[in-house]
Enzyme design. Sequence first.
Site, PDB file in Angstrom:
ATOM      1  N   ASP A 289      -2.099  16.465  11.613  1.00 13.19           N
ATOM      2  CA  ASP A 289      -1.010  16.307  10.663  1.00 13.19           C
ATOM      3  C   ASP A 289      -0.455  14.895  10.873  1.00 13.19           C
ATOM      4  O   ASP A 289      -0.833  14.184  11.808  1.00 13.19           O
ATOM      5  CB  ASP A 289       0.064  17.392  10.802  1.00 13.19           C
ATOM      6  CG  ASP A 289       0.837  17.560   9.481  1.00 13.19           C
ATOM      7  OD1 ASP A 289       0.771  16.648   8.637  1.00 13.19           O
ATOM      8  OD2 ASP A 289       1.502  18.585   9.299  1.00 13.19           O
TER       9      ASP A 289
HETATM   10  C1  BGC Z   1       2.882  17.633   6.301  1.00 10.53           C
HETATM   11  C2  BGC Z   1       1.543  18.027   5.735  1.00 10.53           C
HETATM   12  C3  BGC Z   1       1.097  17.018   4.715  1.00 10.53           C
HETATM   13  C4  BGC Z   1       1.052  15.647   5.365  1.00 10.53           C
HETATM   14  C5  BGC Z   1       0.569  14.549   4.438  1.00 10.53           C
HETATM   15  C6  BGC Z   1       2.914  16.194   6.755  1.00 10.53           C
HETATM   16  O1  BGC Z   1       4.197  15.788   7.072  1.00 10.53           O
HETATM   17  O2  BGC Z   1       3.211  18.501   7.364  1.00 10.53           O
HETATM   18  O3  BGC Z   1       1.607  19.316   5.190  1.00 10.53           O
HETATM   19  O4  BGC Z   1      -0.141  17.367   4.189  1.00 10.53           O
HETATM   20  O5  BGC Z   1       2.359  15.323   5.799  1.00 10.53           O
HETATM   21  O6  BGC Z   1       1.498  14.240   3.477  1.00 10.53           O
END
Ligand code: BGC
Length: 742
Positions: A289
């Site tokens: 993530d």
């Molecule tokens: C979130 C994800 C997301 C990623 C990219 C993160 O902060 O937890 O769900 O896909 O950002 O934007």
Amino acid sequence: MVKKILLLLISGIVLSGCSARKQTTHLDPIIEKKIDSLMELMTLEEKIGQLNQLSGMGELTGPSIATSDYAQLIRQGLLGSMLNVNGAKATRQLQEIAVNESRLKIPLLFGYDVIHGYKTIFPIPLGEAASFDLEAIEQAARIAATEATAAGQHWAFAPMVDIARDPRWGRVMEGAGEDPYYGSLVAKARVRGFQGKNLADKNTLAACAKHFVAYGAAMAGRDYNTVDISDRTLQEVYLPPFKAAVDEGVATFMVAFNELNGTPMSAHRGLNVDLLKNTWGFEGFMVSDWGSVGEMIPHGYCATPEEAALAGFKAGVDMDMESRLYVNHLKNLVEKGLVSEKEINDAVRRILRIKYRLGLFDDPFRYCDTAYEKEMLLNPRHLEFARISACKSMVLLKNQGILPLSREMRSLALIGPMADNQQDMLGTWQGQGEARHVVTLLNGIKEKLPNTRILYAKGCDFTGNDRSGFAEAINAARSADAIIVAAGESAMMSGEALCRTNLDLPGVQKDLIRELNKLGKPLVVVLFNGRPLTIEWLDQEVPAILEAWLPGTMGGSAVADILFGDYNPSGKLPMTFPRNVGQIPLFYYHKNTGRPTNDAVRYTSRYIDSPSTPLYPFGYGLSYTTFEISAPELSATSIGQNDSLVVSVKVKNTGTRKGSELVQMYVQDKFGSVTRPVRELKGFKRVELEPGQETVVKFTLRVSDLAFYTADMTFKAEPGDFVVYVGSDSNTQLQAGFSLKP
Ligand code: BGC
């Protein structure tokens, strides 16, 4: 450092013991051969470059591209994937650098949060889940993929398949709610929708099952918080939707931010490698993530960025989103002998595999066609489906004979912060959706009732104490035949890092509704929100409540369709609505305890200051008609290990309108080698009936449906007594018993 690697390996061994059977692989030998040849040409740096993902955040659409840090990294083969670059034009510019100016011409992979639509925005996923219509959910993901691919995307960071049982957590809006059985079916439907039949088709997106795993169990419903749950709960509740996504062929996984029982998921080799990759046979790749590899330092798990890179990589996180730790440290780690080139090859192979499967090597610009993009975005067919999908998502929570409203009304008051609001209808994960394209409730109603006088007044904001708009709203309501209040949470009150401790209507909305209700006119509250709210007072005080969630681009038209009877509401809650925050976590799938809840009896599992029951249970939702469901009849009262059971109920439309009912079947295993929940959803079927019409609904229950992780963690059904419940929500008392023979 060495001690930590040893620990990682040990945690892997322990966890792989309690996992399901080994899967067979479905690798395409031609693609694998191509990867072999390509990898022979790659330097170690270029390989590590494929593991690096950075965000464009939109600024890459201008002339600065050619000179940006990113462009340089792409030329050098040090960037394999980007997120947040939008549009056929911008993605083409970057792809041109990758395939024309880098040594090996490896195409970039563009990823984006296509959560509930790309340009045409559908209801938030929790709302879509309330449709209990898997085909509609799949179709919405299909349309999202069609638009996103037309705009240059290859990869959606969706579906979010985290089971969520704490409505304080802002991210409950992104998933399918509290139930693992239903959550698994929705996970599959969304993967099918994004990925279509063949990833190589021009309009299919690689999907991403996220966030692996147990992110929804964040303590106290606070985002990113610690997770501490038993292996059994992990296996029974949180893992199944991820397993379902793998079974459906999901291309990628995203690791979760949280730690699980002391190990950050970005370092969890046991789950990411031993279970997901080795036991489940997942052949795609896993992305971190945003910055989660680097966050292992504040977690208190790694002391340095290099240690974090090592821990993340060893734990099966193939691609590093945004922390730049792999690109900065992996080469060093290989040189030190802590990471082998063979391990690097495995991660690179997984990423290249998806690029090949998407057809990017055949035509890296297949997704960069501006004319096609123009035709697809907000295509009228997409908008029409967004309207249907929003209608299907809405849940009628209360109706004392007020709804549907008559079209013959001379005047109608429309009050509230959501009444003429475009931006908040989209939710926080609005993709490339734009407020200016949203049909507000005011416009939806005006279009439906061209001859009615609509008296609009905002009344108040979502938050704050300002009551200065009350007088105008009350005046408008005074001269109207009926009042509609559009209340709820703004878009920025649910989603990532948007958790709440108070789940009532925020600000002075409650006071406004009470003032309006004093007028004694027919009053309907339409709720727009991203999570279950604690609205017991509302249920007690107003005659009609419609849950509209955050319904997306066509939200206003869909709410109007329901309010005026063009669509008979059929949605059901995928998450329990508690009466108050003190009851949380509250979900239907709970254990009985030794002193089962009885609010009338002192020494039982209960509260002294609140009923223990929910306000609205899981699976609840009304219609403009009524249904009668008979007690279930079983094909046998006792079945053997190789038999199945047919459960039949009669369903009759006893009202005066055509409508559809979601008939739900739950099962309770009465006694087990470990205690079982009071009931578990095992099937549901929707029937559409004319007034007076009756039909028989049949479910088949197999012995495998009765299986669970027994005391020794084997997954099997135990002989004994069971109860089958069938009805219109999870609180149904219509039941029949049977037993399973040894
Ligand atoms: C979130 C994800 C997301 C990623 C990219 C993160 O902060 O937890 O769900 O896909 O950002 O934007």
